[in-house]
Motif scaffolding. Structure first.
Motif, PDB file in Angstrom:
ATOM      1  N   THR A 175      11.030  -3.332   0.653  1.00  0.00           N
ATOM      2  CA  THR A 175       9.950  -2.866   1.524  1.00  0.00           C
ATOM      3  C   THR A 175       9.487  -1.473   1.116  1.00  0.00           C
ATOM      4  O   THR A 175       8.285  -1.187   1.033  1.00  0.00           O
ATOM      5  CB  THR A 175      10.407  -2.863   2.990  1.00  0.00           C
ATOM      6  N   ALA A 176      10.462  -0.581   0.806  1.00  0.00           N
ATOM      7  CA  ALA A 176      10.115   0.793   0.436  1.00  0.00           C
ATOM      8  C   ALA A 176       9.330   0.847  -0.860  1.00  0.00           C
ATOM      9  O   ALA A 176       8.435   1.681  -1.031  1.00  0.00           O
ATOM     10  CB  ALA A 176      11.385   1.634   0.327  1.00  0.00           C
ATOM     11  N   LEU A 177       9.636  -0.049  -1.804  1.00  0.00           N
ATOM     12  CA  LEU A 177       8.985  -0.038  -3.115  1.00  0.00           C
ATOM     13  C   LEU A 177       7.672  -0.813  -3.131  1.00  0.00           C
ATOM     14  O   LEU A 177       6.983  -0.836  -4.146  1.00  0.00           O
ATOM     15  CB  LEU A 177       9.930  -0.635  -4.165  1.00  0.00           C
ATOM     16  N   SER A 178       7.325  -1.435  -2.009  1.00  0.00           N
ATOM     17  CA  SER A 178       6.140  -2.308  -1.998  1.00  0.00           C
ATOM     18  C   SER A 178       4.836  -1.541  -2.153  1.00  0.00           C
ATOM     19  O   SER A 178       3.804  -2.138  -2.440  1.00  0.00           O
ATOM     20  CB  SER A 178       6.108  -3.127  -0.704  1.00  0.00           C
ATOM     21  N   SER A 208       7.754  -5.249  -8.805  1.00  0.00           N
ATOM     22  CA  SER A 208       7.819  -6.242  -7.734  1.00  0.00           C
ATOM     23  C   SER A 208       6.746  -7.295  -7.970  1.00  0.00           C
ATOM     24  O   SER A 208       5.653  -6.985  -8.451  1.00  0.00           O
ATOM     25  CB  SER A 208       7.595  -5.568  -6.376  1.00  0.00           C
ATOM     26  N   ILE A 209       7.061  -8.535  -7.623  1.00  0.00           N
ATOM     27  CA  ILE A 209       6.144  -9.637  -7.895  1.00  0.00           C
ATOM     28  C   ILE A 209       5.027  -9.672  -6.849  1.00  0.00           C
ATOM     29  O   ILE A 209       5.291  -9.636  -5.652  1.00  0.00           O
ATOM     30  CB  ILE A 209       6.901 -10.985  -7.895  1.00  0.00           C
ATOM     31  N   GLN A 236       2.764  -7.621  -1.714  1.00  0.00           N
ATOM     32  CA  GLN A 236       1.768  -7.335  -0.683  1.00  0.00           C
ATOM     33  C   GLN A 236       2.255  -7.764   0.704  1.00  0.00           C
ATOM     34  O   GLN A 236       1.986  -7.092   1.701  1.00  0.00           O
ATOM     35  CB  GLN A 236       0.443  -8.045  -1.002  1.00  0.00           C
ATOM     36  N   PHE A 237       2.983  -8.884   0.771  1.00  0.00           N
ATOM     37  CA  PHE A 237       3.538  -9.293   2.066  1.00  0.00           C
ATOM     38  C   PHE A 237       4.508  -8.235   2.585  1.00  0.00           C
ATOM     39  O   PHE A 237       4.518  -7.906   3.770  1.00  0.00           O
ATOM     40  CB  PHE A 237       4.260 -10.638   1.933  1.00  0.00           C
ATOM     41  N   ASP A 295       9.318   6.438   3.729  1.00  0.00           N
ATOM     42  CA  ASP A 295       9.525   5.816   2.409  1.00  0.00           C
ATOM     43  C   ASP A 295       8.539   6.387   1.393  1.00  0.00           C
ATOM     44  O   ASP A 295       8.904   6.679   0.245  1.00  0.00           O
ATOM     45  CB  ASP A 295       9.353   4.303   2.513  1.00  0.00           C
ATOM     46  N   LYS A 296       7.279   6.557   1.821  1.00  0.00           N
ATOM     47  CA  LYS A 296       6.271   7.101   0.901  1.00  0.00           C
ATOM     48  C   LYS A 296       6.611   8.528   0.502  1.00  0.00           C
ATOM     49  O   LYS A 296       6.408   8.934  -0.651  1.00  0.00           O
ATOM     50  CB  LYS A 296       4.886   7.043   1.543  1.00  0.00           C
TER      51      LYS A 296
END
Length: 954
Positions: free
Chosen positions: A499-502, A547-548, A553-554, A569-570
């Motif tokens: 989630t953090a890397l999304s 990330s795929i 995006q989800f 996270d950002k």
């Protein structure tokens, strides 16, 4: 198409021609590179079965827009090129016709037809490959239609023969092949239904009927004919005779396109030698389709067992039912012990612990059985060998795998939609990128493109990627459902890391996972490993990760719904990339393309805040980004980002303004936006002079501006800037700056034909660089020496220096620097009346510059090519190149080069007897000359004998 009765090459023939799949010509296994025209020539001759093909018809097919005289000339030139490339005659000339030398060339298409005529075994992989994949020509669609029709006719004939011989199972395989080629031909479906009934596989008929009806409805809007529906009713009403032995089941997704998986297919086939392979990947990634194709291609007996969700039947019971045996392990294993077959277990993530133990026992008890498993997670069985299936490759994302996502997307479209405009193709490429090459996502998007334009679908996906599932009612065919299943199986640490890397669209370095996940000794490394195994994250060959999409995006949607946690996270990500920028700027880290996306993300996030809060932090990131763009030669990306940053700085005086105006001016110069470069540099000089003192930054402005003026042919202005730069270098006492200025002065002296002065300046410059140990700048000065020797017409000496410099640049991987060297070697070839060598050098230079996106830097290469084609007598090609050069030089403000090439165009038209056109070009050249001479920027010597090189050595 001809019936192939001509002599065929022996199996060990030196030449191998491949038309099925991408075009390939090999000699003893070594690839021979040919132009697109030469490829078309060989392909058309092969498609004619080796029979004579009239020259006029050939030329008209390959060059349909050219007049007959011109197309015949192009054909003659292509034959010369082909002979030069292969060294012998592959094309035989027979009066007014040409034919392929089938006696010495093995062609896969001719051999396929020979096998079909004789009834020999046919390789499935070969027959389903598209004709001349990747080649775009006007005649090719019709050729593909004719080939498809002939292939299906041949397969239907062979299947009928097998039915007559009582081999309905083999007939079924051939008909499935035919339906891959022409899935809308009802005659083939009826033959398949009859063959299924004859082989005792009545239970398989309803599934194929459903597939047929769906294809006819979705692609044609039709229903099956009454004849077909009556046959279905008759076959399903007839009692099926029980088979004494189990039948190998037919495979799912047989009608789905199989594109972009050649590497995966080969690797899974190799792993199958170890007998137990598990294809692992997130839902929708294409595991079932790959396993189906592996099983079909393998040949022999194969059995498919789908462990669908909601099914509680144990695996041993499923196998016992298939083989009419007791479900007691010992009895079942005894029944299977002598069976040599492939067992495919699909959706195996649903297997219980008992099922997995049974599978391990089956592997041990039945040594002739190979097991191929598809699963969203490893089964945890000691005997299994894992193959992690990535998405279909995207261009520019995975350098080790050719990008095929676009091809797969188009394969999902109905035939009537496959003639797409350039804009449609560009939009679909961006759709593929947004969807990450995930096959299920591409298929769902292709369904939307049947009713909406690609641009509309792309815009919708950018707003909310969840629209991809908007028409999907089946949970197993939903991309988001696949993501949710995999995400729910993760540990809390892995969920937080993903989630953090999304927020990051591109690749990111390994140590970022440690920072976000709690350090390498904490949970970061284990969380990253978990994401890799789950297929949510992919590793790149250079040990970075991404990330795929669209799963990323989800996760991003989930993150943004998290509020304060997302902002935290950002902040961690921004801090990481700020530290990375410092390491890049200090030289502690080598600039890599893999760093770019993260740095841009951090800068763009900070630029959302006022300058006073984050301006200096954005500047740190901007310096690091420029190092990456400079290293990669991607000045277009640099210019675009710097424009945004300069706008962010605003109109007021900012500490960073001068520095970034210099960088923006350098980008403009590298892109040959010379007018823009002058504007940015002059504006920067005003900023830099505001402090009053001489600085190294002010020197760089003067030096760069002199180079821009030099490339414009404004040598007087260039000299004035160099005089100012030399004063600054001496005032601040930096020898390396003085040597750089002397080098530039030498180049200008050479352009003025003041060769003695040029050599004196170069000797002094080279001496300073050598004394200071500046090896890179010493090499640059050597290149200026080569330019001087070239201007003096000392071609042999210039060639030696150029080739030495090129070898050093090549060894260092400095491709961008090589382009000028290659062009200079081409100039030498032109002067020696060796146009073939000149074209070869310029083609290599053009390939380098095109790969780097330097369209305007192509000018020098193009004008050299125009000279070479003129020497070959191809005036039309020379005119096309020169007109392209004039357009670029006019928009870039390269007046001297514009006059030079206008004059060359006039000469060509005069030689052709078109005095009116020649006069118009001379008038245009005269107008530019008068305008620029009045400014005093051009010396008379330059006007008398103008040979302006578009990129001067540094």
């Amino acid at each position: 198409m001809a019936v192939f009765t001509l002599p065929m090459a022996e199996k060990d023939a030196h030449w191998q021609l491949q038309l099925l799949g991408p075009f390939s010509l090999k000699r003893d296994g070594a690839e021979v590179r040919l132009s697109a025209a030469a490829q078309q020539l060989l392909a058309l001759l092969a498609l004619n079965g080796g029979l004579p093909f009239p020259r006029e018809t050939l030329a008209a097919k390959i060059w349909p827009e050219a007049v007959p005289n011109r197309s015949r000339f192009y054909l003659r030139r292509t034959l010369v090129e082909l002979r030069a490339a292969v060294g012998e005659t592959l094309v035989a000339s027979e009066e007014s016709s040409l034919r392929l030398g089938t006696e010495i060339v093995r062609c896969d298409l001719l051999e396929l037809w020979a096998s079909m005529e004789s009834g020999d075994p046919i390789e499935r992989e070969q027959i389903v490959r598209p004709l001349l994949e990747g080649l775009n020509t006007i005649w090719l669609p019709e050729a593909r239609e004719l080939l498809s029709s002939r292939l299906t006719h041949g397969l239907l004939r062979l299947s009928n023969q097998h039915v007559m011989d009582g081999s309905e199972g083999e007939a079924v395989e051939l008909l499935q092949l035919a339906l891959v080629i022409e899935p809308l031909r009802e005659q083939l479906w009826r033959a398949l239904f009859r063959a299924l009934a004859g082989s005792g596989n009545h239970a398989q008929i309803p599934a194929f009927v459903k597939t047929m009806r769906r294809r006819l409805a979705s692609e044609l809007g039709f229903v099956a004919s009454p004849e077909t529906e009556q046959l279905i009713d008759d076959l399903l009403a007839a009692p099926s005779s029980p088979s004494a032995t189990p039948k190998a089941v037919l495979f799912p997704l047989a009608d789905e396109p199989f594109v972009g998986r050649d590497v995966d297919l080969a690797e899974v086939e190799a792993l199958l030698n170890l007998r137990f392979v598990t294809i692992v990947g997130v839902g929708g990634i294409g595991k079932t389709r790959l396993a189906s194709f592996v099983a079909q291609k393998r040949g022999g007996e194969a059995f498919w067992f789908s462990m669908g969700y909601g099914s509680s039947v144990p695996l041993r019971v499923v196998l016992a039912s298939q083989f009419r045996s007791s479900d007691v392990d010992a009895i079942l294993f005894q029944r299977l012990s002598h069976l040599s077959a492939l067992f495919v277990i699909d959706n195996a993530e649903s297997l219980t612990a008992l099922d997995r133990q049974f599978l391990a026992d089956l592997f041990t008890a039945c040594p002739s059985i190979q097991i191929l498993v598809t699963s969203r997670e490893p089964l945890g069985i000691r005997e299994e060998h894992l193959y992690f299936l990535p998405p279909v490759a995207l261009p520019g994302v995975d350098e080790q795998r050719s990008g095929r996502a676009l091809d797969l997307f188009i394969a999902y479209l109905p035939k009537r939609m496959k003639k797409l405009s350039r804009k449609d193709v560009a939009d679909i490429e961006r759709i593929c990128d947004v969807l990450g090459g995930v096959p299920l996502a591409l298929k769902l998007a292709a369904l939307k493109v049947r009713t909406l334009s690609p641009a509309t679908v792309l815009a919708a996906l950018k707003r909310d990627v969840r629209v991809i599932d908007s028409q999907t009612t089946e949970p197993l065919r939903s991309v988001q459902a696949a993501y949710e299943w995999s995400f729910a199986r993760l540990s809390p640490e892995a969920q937080r890391l993903f989630t953090a890397l999304s927020s990051l669209e591109g690749v990111w370095p390994e140590d970022l996972a440690f920072v976000v996940g709690g350090g390498p000794s904490g949970g970061g490394i284990f969380a990253l490993e978990e994401l890799l195994v789950a297929g949510l994250v992919l590793a790149t060959p250079d040990h970075h990760y991404r990330s795929i999409n669209p799963l990323r995006q989800f996760a991003l949607i989930r993150s943004e719904e998290g509020g304060a946690g997302a902002q935290a996270d950002k902040a961690v990500l921004i801090g990481f990339f700020e530290d990375l920028a410092d390491r890049l700027s200090s030289g502690r880290l080598t600039p890599l393309r893999a760093h770019e996306q993260g740095l841009r993300f951090a800068a763009e996030q900070l630029m959302l805040r006022p300058y006073g809060e984050t301006g200096s932090r954005v500047a740190r990131l901007g310096r690091a980004l420029y190092l990456i763009w400079k290293c990669q030669g991607d000045y277009a990306a640099g210019a675009s980002w710097l424009d945004g940053f300069l706008s962010y700085l605003g109109e007021g005086s900012r500490p960073e303004m001068s520095e970034f105006l210099l960088l923006r001016g350098c980008c403009a110069a590298e892109l040959y936006d010379l007018t823009g470069a002058v504007e940015f540099l002059k504006r920067g000089i005003q900023e830099a002079c505001s402090g009053g003192a001489a600085t190294e930054l002010l020197f760089e402005f003067r030096h760069q501006l002199s180079e821009v003026y030099s490339n414009q042919g404004a040598l007087k202005s260039a000299e004035l800037e160099l005089d100012a730069a030399l004063e600054i270098a001496e005032e601040i006492g930096m020898g390396v700056l003085k040597a750089r200025t002397l080098q530039r002065q030498a180049y200008i002296a050479s352009e003025r034909k003041e060769y003695e002065t040029a050599h004196c300046l170069l000797d002094e410059s080279l001496g300073i660089f050598l004394a200071l140990g500046e090896s890179e700048k010493f090499l640059s000065a050597r290149e200026t020496l080569a330019a001087t020797l070239l201007n003096e017409h000392r071609l042999d000496e210039a060639e030696l220096v150029l080739k030495d410099c090129d070898a050093r640049r090549l060894k260092a991987g400095q491709e961008e620097s090589r382009s000028w060297l290659l062009n200079s070697l081409a100039e030498i070839a032109n002067r020696r009346q060796d146009p073939v060598a000149a074209i070869a050098y310029t083609e290599e230079a053009i390939a380098i510059l095109a790969a780097l996106g330097h369209d305007r830097k192509l000018v020098y290469s193009l004008q050299l090519q125009a000279q070479a084609y003129a020497q070959l007598g191809d005036d039309q090609r020379s005119i096309e190149l020169l007109e392209r050069v004039i357009f670029v030089t006019e928009t870039a403000g390269m007046d001297a080069a514009m006059v030079l090439n206008l004059s060359r165009l006039a000469e060509i038209y005069e030689r052709r007897g078109d005095s009116m056109t020649a006069k118009a070009y001379r008038a245009q050249a005269s107008a530019v000359t008068d305008r620029v001479q009045s400014s005093g920027n051009w010396p008379n010597a330059a006007m008398d004998n103008m040979e302006v090189r578009m990129t001067s050595p540094r």
